[in-house]
Design an enzyme around this catalytic site. Sequence first.
Site, PDB file in Angstrom:
ATOM      1  N   SER A 191      45.537  32.485  83.972  1.00 63.30           N
ATOM      2  CA  SER A 191      44.564  33.508  83.600  1.00 63.30           C
ATOM      3  C   SER A 191      44.690  34.804  84.377  1.00 63.30           C
ATOM      4  CB  SER A 191      43.144  32.960  83.771  1.00 63.30           C
ATOM      5  OG  SER A 191      42.903  32.583  85.120  1.00 63.30           O
ATOM      6  N   HIS A 197      42.968  29.605  78.094  1.00 66.36           N
ATOM      7  CA  HIS A 197      43.476  30.923  77.731  1.00 66.36           C
ATOM      8  C   HIS A 197      44.617  30.815  76.717  1.00 66.36           C
ATOM      9  CE1 HIS A 197      41.145  33.438  80.512  1.00 66.36           C
ATOM     10  NE2 HIS A 197      41.181  32.385  81.303  1.00 66.36           N
ATOM     11  N   LYS A 238      35.808  31.193  75.066  1.00 72.57           N
ATOM     12  CA  LYS A 238      36.745  32.316  74.992  1.00 72.57           C
ATOM     13  C   LYS A 238      37.064  32.611  73.529  1.00 72.57           C
ATOM     14  CE  LYS A 238      38.456  31.822  79.699  1.00 72.57           C
ATOM     15  NZ  LYS A 238      37.382  30.969  80.173  1.00 72.57           N
TER      16      LYS A 238
END
Length: 396
Positions: A184, A212, A241
């Site tokens: 990340s 991610h 996310k």
Amino acid sequence: MPAQFHTRVRAELDSIDQQGLTKPERVIASRQGPVITVAGREVLNFCANNYLGLGGDERVARAGIAATERWGSGTASVRFICGTLEIHKELEAAIAGYLGFEDAILFAAAFDANGGLFEPLFGEEDAIVSDSLNHASIIDGVRLCKAKRYRFANSDMDELEAKLKEARGAGARDIIIATDGAFSMDGYIARLQDIRVLADRYDALIMVDDCHATGFLGEKGRGSYAHHGVKVDFVTGTFGKALGGAMGGFICATTEVVQLLKQRARPYLFSNALAPAVCGSSLEAIRIAQGEEGDALRKQLTANAARFRGAMTEAGFDLLPGEHPIIPVMLGDAKLAQDFAARMLELGVYVIGFSFPVVPRGAARIRTQMSAAHTFEHIDQAVEAFTTAGRELGVI
């Protein structure tokens, strides 16, 4: 409380501030999106993990509202007592099916997913081989486990093999390789093809944290392992996310592994069930992500990242190489990173300076993150602001 305690706390806060390491919280007065309201004005947002732009999507919000209207605000209980709703089972089936696994288990946060994975499955007879740049949640999860620990330098396959050989030589029963799918802070994608080869050679399992990556890397956004075309044994991830931007985590694995985790994983057993609103929003985000609209969003995200990276490189900024929509702008000095972020906000672009302990000392940066919701106009405006701030602060 003793006065000396508060004196010590104040001194530590002063020290953090003097080093330029204070992390300010800027209050947002709007939905998540490419443009947000901060301090009474609209600014461009280039630091959210809103990869597919679904964090403020009306359909995702409405799905969360509908789930709340049907199921209430929450269960007031943990899952095994009286906290499992039909929508929890629906979400587990949906994320497992989307990512190509037999089953899944939900957690209140992705941090809890990584915290709950290792201890129930691995003991003193086993070994965990972990990448040095792994997320703090993996590190903490490994610490809770009694398995022997090994560490290899980020994406260093020679060192990984040496650690696997050492673990096998020490008589480990089971070995698991633990890695972020995408790191990340740097935007590096794990070398899962090479890791797969070594795992097969040393009869090891593979765990990937795809927080991610899920939703936008690989075919249909299935993640880093799909990006490389390999199979892994465990995937942990988040709905906070790309998949709606709310919160909540999950582990995908075989049905038997999931069943054992539901019996033994402490963050699952001792935390309230995921709120219905999060489940409803996440289900809608998965529906969008795995369809044709998701393909279009991923295409736009890739184009946005390429445009930003190209323009920033041409402007003279030091960027970490990569293909991920996380694009770190390297500055080195912590105070410079904070000053740069403050100046960018004045110029109408919301970014954050990252410094120790989030990143190594001397590696302070502005970590920019592209979204499919950004337009080329947004990107060009951001690059213009970066260039202005960079010249004023002597970066370029």
